[in-house]
Design a protein around this motif. Structure first.
Motif, mmCIF file in Angstrom:
data_model
loop_
_atom_site.group_PDB
_atom_site.id
_atom_site.type_symbol
_atom_site.label_atom_id
_atom_site.label_comp_id
_atom_site.label_asym_id
_atom_site.label_seq_id
_atom_site.Cartn_x
_atom_site.Cartn_y
_atom_site.Cartn_z
ATOM 1 N N GLU A 106 -10.770 8.553 -29.397
ATOM 2 C CA GLU A 106 -12.014 9.147 -28.910
ATOM 3 C C GLU A 106 -13.232 8.437 -29.500
ATOM 4 O OE1 GLU A 106 -11.929 13.287 -29.783
ATOM 5 O OE2 GLU A 106 -10.369 13.748 -28.294
ATOM 6 N N ARG A 107 -13.044 7.756 -30.633
ATOM 7 C CA ARG A 107 -14.163 7.090 -31.307
ATOM 8 C C ARG A 107 -14.052 5.568 -31.320
ATOM 9 N NH1 ARG A 107 -17.514 10.206 -34.334
ATOM 10 N NH2 ARG A 107 -16.984 12.406 -34.578
ATOM 11 N N TYR A 108 -12.840 5.057 -31.270
ATOM 12 C CA TYR A 108 -12.644 3.618 -31.414
ATOM 13 C C TYR A 108 -11.617 3.101 -30.416
ATOM 14 C CZ TYR A 108 -14.491 4.788 -36.048
ATOM 15 O OH TYR A 108 -15.254 5.264 -37.079
ATOM 16 N N PRO A 109 -11.735 1.829 -29.995
ATOM 17 C CA PRO A 109 -10.619 1.194 -29.293
ATOM 18 C C PRO A 109 -9.421 1.135 -30.238
ATOM 19 C CG PRO A 109 -12.624 -0.120 -29.104
ATOM 20 C CD PRO A 109 -12.896 0.925 -30.135
ATOM 21 N N VAL A 110 -8.230 1.357 -29.703
ATOM 22 C CA VAL A 110 -7.038 1.348 -30.543
ATOM 23 C C VAL A 110 -6.015 0.372 -29.993
ATOM 24 C CG1 VAL A 110 -7.373 3.696 -31.394
ATOM 25 C CG2 VAL A 110 -6.009 3.313 -29.338
ATOM 26 N N ALA A 111 -5.199 -0.157 -30.894
ATOM 27 C CA ALA A 111 -4.141 -1.099 -30.527
ATOM 28 C C ALA A 111 -2.917 -0.810 -31.373
ATOM 29 C CB ALA A 111 -4.604 -2.536 -30.739
ATOM 30 N N ILE A 112 -1.793 -1.353 -30.934
ATOM 31 C CA ILE A 112 -0.562 -1.354 -31.717
ATOM 32 C C ILE A 112 -0.193 -2.799 -32.001
ATOM 33 C CG2 ILE A 112 1.940 -0.975 -31.594
ATOM 34 C CD1 ILE A 112 1.368 1.656 -30.176
ATOM 35 N N GLY A 140 -2.374 4.701 -21.274
ATOM 36 C CA GLY A 140 -3.755 4.487 -20.871
ATOM 37 C C GLY A 140 -4.756 4.620 -21.992
ATOM 38 N N ILE A 141 -4.298 5.020 -23.162
ATOM 39 C CA ILE A 141 -5.190 5.238 -24.311
ATOM 40 C C ILE A 141 -5.130 4.075 -25.286
ATOM 41 C CG2 ILE A 141 -5.537 6.716 -26.337
ATOM 42 C CD1 ILE A 141 -4.724 9.076 -24.549
ATOM 43 N N VAL A 142 -3.937 3.549 -25.507
ATOM 44 C CA VAL A 142 -3.770 2.377 -26.369
ATOM 45 C C VAL A 142 -4.067 1.140 -25.529
ATOM 46 C CG1 VAL A 142 -2.155 1.045 -27.773
ATOM 47 C CG2 VAL A 142 -2.079 3.548 -27.816
ATOM 48 N N GLY A 143 -5.208 0.527 -25.790
ATOM 49 C CA GLY A 143 -5.663 -0.559 -24.932
ATOM 50 C C GLY A 143 -4.878 -1.841 -25.069
ATOM 51 N N VAL A 144 -4.313 -2.072 -26.235
ATOM 52 C CA VAL A 144 -3.586 -3.316 -26.518
ATOM 53 C C VAL A 144 -2.328 -2.967 -27.298
ATOM 54 C CG1 VAL A 144 -3.645 -5.440 -27.890
ATOM 55 C CG2 VAL A 144 -5.625 -4.792 -26.510
ATOM 56 N N ALA A 145 -1.212 -3.566 -26.910
ATOM 57 C CA ALA A 145 0.039 -3.404 -27.655
ATOM 58 C C ALA A 145 0.694 -4.773 -27.784
ATOM 59 C CB ALA A 145 0.973 -2.430 -26.948
ATOM 60 N N VAL A 146 0.816 -5.248 -29.012
ATOM 61 C CA VAL A 146 1.345 -6.587 -29.263
ATOM 62 C C VAL A 146 2.606 -6.491 -30.108
ATOM 63 C CG1 VAL A 146 0.868 -8.890 -30.165
ATOM 64 C CG2 VAL A 146 -1.004 -7.508 -29.246
ATOM 65 N N SER A 147 3.642 -7.173 -29.672
ATOM 66 C CA SER A 147 4.876 -7.302 -30.443
ATOM 67 C C SER A 147 4.873 -8.641 -31.159
ATOM 68 C CB SER A 147 6.088 -7.231 -29.516
ATOM 69 O OG SER A 147 7.262 -7.681 -30.170
ATOM 70 N N GLU A 173 -3.699 -11.391 -33.151
ATOM 71 C CA GLU A 173 -3.584 -11.344 -31.688
ATOM 72 C C GLU A 173 -4.094 -10.012 -31.152
ATOM 73 O OE1 GLU A 173 -2.901 -12.425 -27.774
ATOM 74 O OE2 GLU A 173 -3.032 -13.651 -29.590
ATOM 75 N N ALA A 174 -3.787 -8.915 -31.841
ATOM 76 C CA ALA A 174 -4.274 -7.605 -31.406
ATOM 77 C C ALA A 174 -5.798 -7.571 -31.411
ATOM 78 C CB ALA A 174 -3.713 -6.510 -32.299
ATOM 79 N N ALA A 175 -6.405 -8.097 -32.478
ATOM 80 C CA ALA A 175 -7.864 -8.138 -32.543
ATOM 81 C C ALA A 175 -8.439 -9.003 -31.431
ATOM 82 C CB ALA A 175 -8.309 -8.656 -33.905
ATOM 83 N N SER A 176 -7.805 -10.138 -31.192
ATOM 84 C CA SER A 176 -8.270 -11.032 -30.132
ATOM 85 C C SER A 176 -8.231 -10.342 -28.776
ATOM 86 C CB SER A 176 -7.411 -12.295 -30.109
ATOM 87 O OG SER A 176 -7.774 -13.141 -29.034
ATOM 88 N N GLN A 177 -7.142 -9.637 -28.482
ATOM 89 C CA GLN A 177 -7.038 -8.954 -27.202
ATOM 90 C C GLN A 177 -8.010 -7.785 -27.088
ATOM 91 O OE1 GLN A 177 -3.143 -8.086 -25.637
ATOM 92 N NE2 GLN A 177 -2.230 -9.916 -26.538
ATOM 93 N N LEU A 178 -8.341 -7.174 -28.217
ATOM 94 C CA LEU A 178 -9.350 -6.115 -28.215
ATOM 95 C C LEU A 178 -10.758 -6.680 -28.060
ATOM 96 C CD1 LEU A 178 -8.035 -3.822 -31.094
ATOM 97 C CD2 LEU A 178 -8.255 -3.154 -28.693
#
Length: 215
Positions: A98-104, A124-131, A147-152
């Motif tokens: 609700e406050r920040y973009p989130v990734a895994i 639809g809430i987790v904008g980026v998921a990187v393995s 990579e997660a930061a780059s995609q965000l």
């Protein structure tokens, strides 16, 4: 602070023991020998890395590709229905989002990351998921976090990473992220590495309040 990046295993899903159990079983069934240091060493490795470790270091009589498929197929079977989501993890991700973009940023293969996202309706809430399968090196290398930061679309230094394991903490620290530790009670991280985290929480449910105090 522009984004929050979550580890998956041990932070959102209570799966570290499951990974350990499945790998130990595969090693035993295929002629290998488990070593005391294997559990900690394997945490954070990418799929190709841990599969090679099972063959080269633990001596299983499979190829690395066969080892990876055998373990992941069994993990996927264990995830059928619903992965072992940690209490409060789903609500925590929603609150943070609700406050920040989130990734895994996870060492799990994409199929298990997607299983978690679908089971919790977080796709639809987790904008980026990187393995770590999708980058050059697994944790403790920083690649999966970078990579997660780059995609965000944000600088790594503007991200908060949430981690539980020694190699995961090292990975996020190497990416120059602000690190919050949520130590795994079953496999506690190295205290000297954990001490480098900005904050240490007892539970993932404490994260929204901790982030509010960091702003």
């Amino acid at each position: 602070m522009d984004a929050v990046v979550f580890d998956l295993d041990g932070v959102l899903v209570d799966s570290e023991q499951l990974w350990d159990e499945v790998r130990r079983s595969v090693v035993a069934e295929h002629g290998g020998t488990w070593k005391e240091e294997a559990t900690r060493a394997l945490q954070g490795m990418s799929t190709p890395e841990w599969a090679r470790y099972l063959v080269a270091e633990l001596g299983i009589r499979l190829t690395a590709e066969q080892a990876a498929k055998t373990v992941i197929d069994e993990m996927a079977r264990r995830y059928e229905g619903r992965p072992p989501v940690l209490p409060g993890a789903e609500d925590t991700v929603r609150a943070v989002a609700e406050r920040y973009p989130v990734a895994i940023a996870s060492s799990s293969p994409p199929v298990l990351i997607q299983s978690f996202l679908h089971a919790t309706d977080l796709t639809g809430i987790v904008g980026v998921a990187v393995s770590s399968e999708q980058v050059a090196a697994g944790k403790p290398a920083p690649d999966v976090y970078l990579e997660a930061a780059s995609q965000l679309g944000v600088e790594p230094g503007a991200c908060v990473a949430v981690e539980d394991s020694t190699n995961g903490l090292r990975s996020a620290l190497a990416a120059a992220m602000t690190v919050i530790g949520v130590p795994n009670p079953h496999f506690p991280p190295d205290p000297q590495v954990l001490a480098q985290a900005t904050r240490t929480l007892k539970s993932i449910t404490e994260l929204p309040q901790a982030l509010a105090h960091m702003r």
